[in-house]
Design a protein around this motif. Structure first.
Motif, PDB file in Angstrom:
ATOM      1  N   SER A  55      53.115  42.580 -13.951  1.00  0.00           N
ATOM      2  CA  SER A  55      53.634  42.742 -15.293  1.00  0.00           C
ATOM      3  C   SER A  55      52.657  42.191 -16.279  1.00  0.00           C
ATOM      4  CB  SER A  55      54.970  42.005 -15.452  1.00  0.00           C
ATOM      5  OG  SER A  55      54.725  40.627 -15.565  1.00  0.00           O
ATOM      6  N   GLY A  56      52.861  42.521 -17.548  1.00  0.00           N
ATOM      7  CA  GLY A  56      51.985  41.997 -18.585  1.00  0.00           C
ATOM      8  C   GLY A  56      52.787  41.289 -19.634  1.00  0.00           C
ATOM      9  N   CYS A  57      52.257  40.182 -20.145  1.00  0.00           N
ATOM     10  CA  CYS A  57      52.850  39.465 -21.252  1.00  0.00           C
ATOM     11  C   CYS A  57      51.809  39.446 -22.345  1.00  0.00           C
ATOM     12  CB  CYS A  57      53.205  38.029 -20.865  1.00  0.00           C
ATOM     13  SG  CYS A  57      54.070  37.881 -19.296  1.00  0.00           S
ATOM     14  N   GLY A  58      52.192  39.588 -23.581  1.00  0.00           N
ATOM     15  CA  GLY A  58      51.225  39.601 -24.669  1.00  0.00           C
ATOM     16  C   GLY A  58      50.412  38.339 -24.688  1.00  0.00           C
ATOM     17  N   GLY A  59      49.106  38.433 -24.459  1.00  0.00           N
ATOM     18  CA  GLY A  59      48.252  37.258 -24.364  1.00  0.00           C
ATOM     19  C   GLY A  59      47.641  36.903 -25.696  1.00  0.00           C
ATOM     20  N   ALA A  60      47.289  35.623 -25.874  1.00  0.00           N
ATOM     21  CA  ALA A  60      46.603  35.176 -27.078  1.00  0.00           C
ATOM     22  C   ALA A  60      45.663  34.068 -26.707  1.00  0.00           C
ATOM     23  CB  ALA A  60      47.615  34.700 -28.122  1.00  0.00           C
ATOM     24  N   SER A  61      44.539  34.007 -27.406  1.00  0.00           N
ATOM     25  CA  SER A  61      43.537  33.010 -27.090  1.00  0.00           C
ATOM     26  C   SER A  61      43.737  31.772 -27.928  1.00  0.00           C
ATOM     27  CB  SER A  61      42.142  33.599 -27.340  1.00  0.00           C
ATOM     28  OG  SER A  61      41.160  32.622 -27.100  1.00  0.00           O
ATOM     29  N   LYS A 104      22.277  44.836 -19.842  1.00  0.00           N
ATOM     30  CA  LYS A 104      22.871  45.787 -20.771  1.00  0.00           C
ATOM     31  C   LYS A 104      23.167  45.125 -22.121  1.00  0.00           C
ATOM     32  CE  LYS A 104      22.946  49.479 -18.241  1.00  0.00           C
ATOM     33  NZ  LYS A 104      22.301  50.741 -18.673  1.00  0.00           N
ATOM     34  N   THR A 105      22.758  45.791 -23.191  1.00  0.00           N
ATOM     35  CA  THR A 105      22.967  45.260 -24.531  1.00  0.00           C
ATOM     36  C   THR A 105      24.230  45.851 -25.148  1.00  0.00           C
ATOM     37  OG1 THR A 105      21.589  46.999 -25.481  1.00  0.00           O
ATOM     38  CG2 THR A 105      20.511  44.911 -24.902  1.00  0.00           C
ATOM     39  N   GLY A 106      24.776  45.127 -26.124  1.00  0.00           N
ATOM     40  CA  GLY A 106      25.983  45.561 -26.806  1.00  0.00           C
ATOM     41  C   GLY A 106      26.595  44.393 -27.547  1.00  0.00           C
ATOM     42  N   VAL A 107      27.692  44.647 -28.220  1.00  0.00           N
ATOM     43  CA  VAL A 107      28.417  43.573 -28.892  1.00  0.00           C
ATOM     44  C   VAL A 107      29.038  42.679 -27.819  1.00  0.00           C
ATOM     45  CG1 VAL A 107      30.395  43.029 -30.361  1.00  0.00           C
ATOM     46  CG2 VAL A 107      28.873  44.920 -30.964  1.00  0.00           C
ATOM     47  N   PRO A 108      28.778  41.367 -27.856  1.00  0.00           N
ATOM     48  CA  PRO A 108      29.309  40.476 -26.814  1.00  0.00           C
ATOM     49  C   PRO A 108      30.835  40.513 -26.748  1.00  0.00           C
ATOM     50  CG  PRO A 108      27.616  39.367 -28.086  1.00  0.00           C
ATOM     51  CD  PRO A 108      27.917  40.650 -28.806  1.00  0.00           C
ATOM     52  N   LEU A 109      31.342  40.500 -25.528  1.00  0.00           N
ATOM     53  CA  LEU A 109      32.788  40.488 -25.301  1.00  0.00           C
ATOM     54  C   LEU A 109      33.118  39.440 -24.257  1.00  0.00           C
ATOM     55  CD1 LEU A 109      35.633  41.803 -25.692  1.00  0.00           C
ATOM     56  CD2 LEU A 109      35.056  43.287 -23.752  1.00  0.00           C
ATOM     57  N   THR A 110      33.977  38.513 -24.618  1.00  0.00           N
ATOM     58  CA  THR A 110      34.530  37.553 -23.669  1.00  0.00           C
ATOM     59  C   THR A 110      35.922  38.031 -23.301  1.00  0.00           C
ATOM     60  OG1 THR A 110      33.284  35.711 -24.619  1.00  0.00           O
ATOM     61  CG2 THR A 110      35.214  35.153 -23.302  1.00  0.00           C
ATOM     62  N   PHE A 171      35.552  36.538 -18.023  1.00  0.00           N
ATOM     63  CA  PHE A 171      34.348  37.330 -17.783  1.00  0.00           C
ATOM     64  C   PHE A 171      33.589  37.479 -19.100  1.00  0.00           C
ATOM     65  CE2 PHE A 171      37.277  38.604 -14.478  1.00  0.00           C
ATOM     66  CZ  PHE A 171      36.483  38.734 -13.351  1.00  0.00           C
ATOM     67  N   HIS A 172      32.263  37.423 -19.015  1.00  0.00           N
ATOM     68  CA  HIS A 172      31.411  37.625 -20.185  1.00  0.00           C
ATOM     69  C   HIS A 172      30.660  38.937 -20.009  1.00  0.00           C
ATOM     70  CE1 HIS A 172      32.153  33.550 -21.690  1.00  0.00           C
ATOM     71  NE2 HIS A 172      32.053  33.162 -20.429  1.00  0.00           N
ATOM     72  N   THR A 173      30.800  39.819 -20.993  1.00  0.00           N
ATOM     73  CA  THR A 173      30.221  41.147 -20.861  1.00  0.00           C
ATOM     74  C   THR A 173      29.904  41.716 -22.239  1.00  0.00           C
ATOM     75  OG1 THR A 173      30.541  43.321 -19.822  1.00  0.00           O
ATOM     76  CG2 THR A 173      32.514  42.241 -20.718  1.00  0.00           C
ATOM     77  N   ILE A 174      29.883  43.030 -22.371  1.00  0.00           N
ATOM     78  CA  ILE A 174      29.690  43.695 -23.658  1.00  0.00           C
ATOM     79  C   ILE A 174      30.873  44.623 -23.903  1.00  0.00           C
ATOM     80  CG2 ILE A 174      27.175  43.577 -23.642  1.00  0.00           C
ATOM     81  CD1 ILE A 174      27.228  46.526 -22.633  1.00  0.00           C
ATOM     82  N   GLY A 258      30.592  38.469 -31.870  1.00  0.00           N
ATOM     83  CA  GLY A 258      31.191  38.867 -30.604  1.00  0.00           C
ATOM     84  C   GLY A 258      32.704  38.744 -30.651  1.00  0.00           C
ATOM     85  N   PHE A 259      33.358  39.374 -29.697  1.00  0.00           N
ATOM     86  CA  PHE A 259      34.815  39.395 -29.649  1.00  0.00           C
ATOM     87  C   PHE A 259      35.322  38.682 -28.400  1.00  0.00           C
ATOM     88  CE2 PHE A 259      33.868  43.063 -32.336  1.00  0.00           C
ATOM     89  CZ  PHE A 259      34.787  42.881 -33.367  1.00  0.00           C
ATOM     90  N   THR A 260      36.537  38.146 -28.508  1.00  0.00           N
ATOM     91  CA  THR A 260      37.271  37.623 -27.364  1.00  0.00           C
ATOM     92  C   THR A 260      38.544  38.447 -27.210  1.00  0.00           C
ATOM     93  OG1 THR A 260      36.427  35.372 -27.612  1.00  0.00           O
ATOM     94  CG2 THR A 260      38.484  35.638 -26.391  1.00  0.00           C
ATOM     95  N   ALA A 261      38.755  39.003 -26.041  1.00  0.00           N
ATOM     96  CA  ALA A 261      39.942  39.817 -25.742  1.00  0.00           C
ATOM     97  C   ALA A 261      40.762  39.112 -24.672  1.00  0.00           C
ATOM     98  CB  ALA A 261      39.530  41.201 -25.266  1.00  0.00           C
ATOM     99  N   THR A 262      42.045  38.965 -24.890  1.00  0.00           N
ATOM    100  CA  THR A 262      42.908  38.250 -23.958  1.00  0.00           C
ATOM    101  C   THR A 262      44.089  39.114 -23.517  1.00  0.00           C
ATOM    102  OG1 THR A 262      44.320  37.266 -25.673  1.00  0.00           O
ATOM    103  CG2 THR A 262      42.317  36.065 -25.086  1.00  0.00           C
TER     104      THR A 262
END
Length: 270
Positions: A55-61, A104-110, A171-174, A258-262
């Protein structure tokens, strides 16, 4: 390159594909850590791997932790693993890592997940591994021959990690690009009791807010590609068309920083 549409199944055990694509190339190399975890947990839970629902619960950082949102837990849909899962990586220690974009280059995404048990008031569940994979900014996946490029032997934008005692993993990615027929997304699988050689308890995909994607794709690193005219909204996406309420990440940050997605992901632990 479209993923095959399929109906979402709310409660099921998802069997991980054992056979890689003929176009995929990877060298299996079992991680010693995986074997030690299996021995330590076999008496407790190896026979239970794959029996849970997700299941998923709305996450927040919040700082270094990932909050569980408003506390309501809803079952997250199971999704297709798509055409590029590269299943053989699950026994290859090269992919046990937190930074997955390589060169690989791009906008950083955590990317932050928090795993919780919906059978126990969404308490953190600390006995699992996550496998994450996505395309690069140009819409290419590693490990496959594709029309735009042959990436067999490459390992970018894939990674496996165990959750910590709080059920969290980062995870740290783009920020991913796009390919025809799909809105921007990231694939992930969850393996209970860290047994990546067994059954995937869950296979799903996460989605991104349209305004975040628009900001990224209008930035200099992504601007060279034409807009994604093959699908213009979640409603037109073959996988997300029936809703993304439990799959939509919460995003903070900017193109410059960069962005952080949770996302908080819940399992009904057996």
């Amino acid at each position: 390159m479209n993923n095959t549409p399929q109906n979402k199944i709310i409660q099921q055990t998802t069997v991980f594909c054992n056979a890689p694509s003929p176009a995929a190339v990877a060298t299996p190399l079992a991680s010693p850590a995986q074997f030690s975890r299996r021995r330590a947990l076999s008496a407790f839970g190896a026979s239970l791997a794959g029996l849970g629902t997700i299941s998923g619960c709305g996450g927040a950082s919040s700082g270094s932790s990932i909050a569980t949102g408003d506390g309501s837990c809803v079952l997250i849909p199971s999704e297709t693993e798509g055409p590029y899962p590269l299943s053989v990586v699950l026994s290859n220690s090269t992919y046990v890592r937190g930074k997955i974009n390589e060169e690989k280059t791009g906008v950083p995404l955590t990317l932050k997940f928090k795993l919780v048990d919906i059978n126990h008031d969404c308490e953190p569940f600390p006995y699992a591994s996550f496998y994450v994979w996505h395309c690069d900014k140009d819409g290419l996946y590693s490990g496959y021959a594709q029309s735009a490029s042959d990436t067999r032997g490459a390992t970018f934008c894939r990674g496996i990690q165990d959750v910590n005692v709080k059920g969290e993993v980062t995870f740290h990615t783009i920020y991913p690009g796009w390919y025809a027929g799909r809105m921007t997304h990231i694939h992930f699988q969850v393996f209970l009791y860290n047994d990546t050689a067994s059954v995937a308890t869950a296979t799903s995909q996460l989605a991104f807010p349209a305004e975040t994607t628009d900001a990224v794709y209008n930035s200099s690193l992504y601007r060279n590609r034409e807009p994604n005219n093959s699908v213009s909204s979640i409603a037109q996406d073959s996988i997300f068309a029936d809703g993304t309420d439990s799959q939509m990440v919460n995003v903070s940050g900017s193109v410059e920083d960069g962005f952080t997605a949770t996302l908080t992901v819940g399992i009904a632990a057996p």
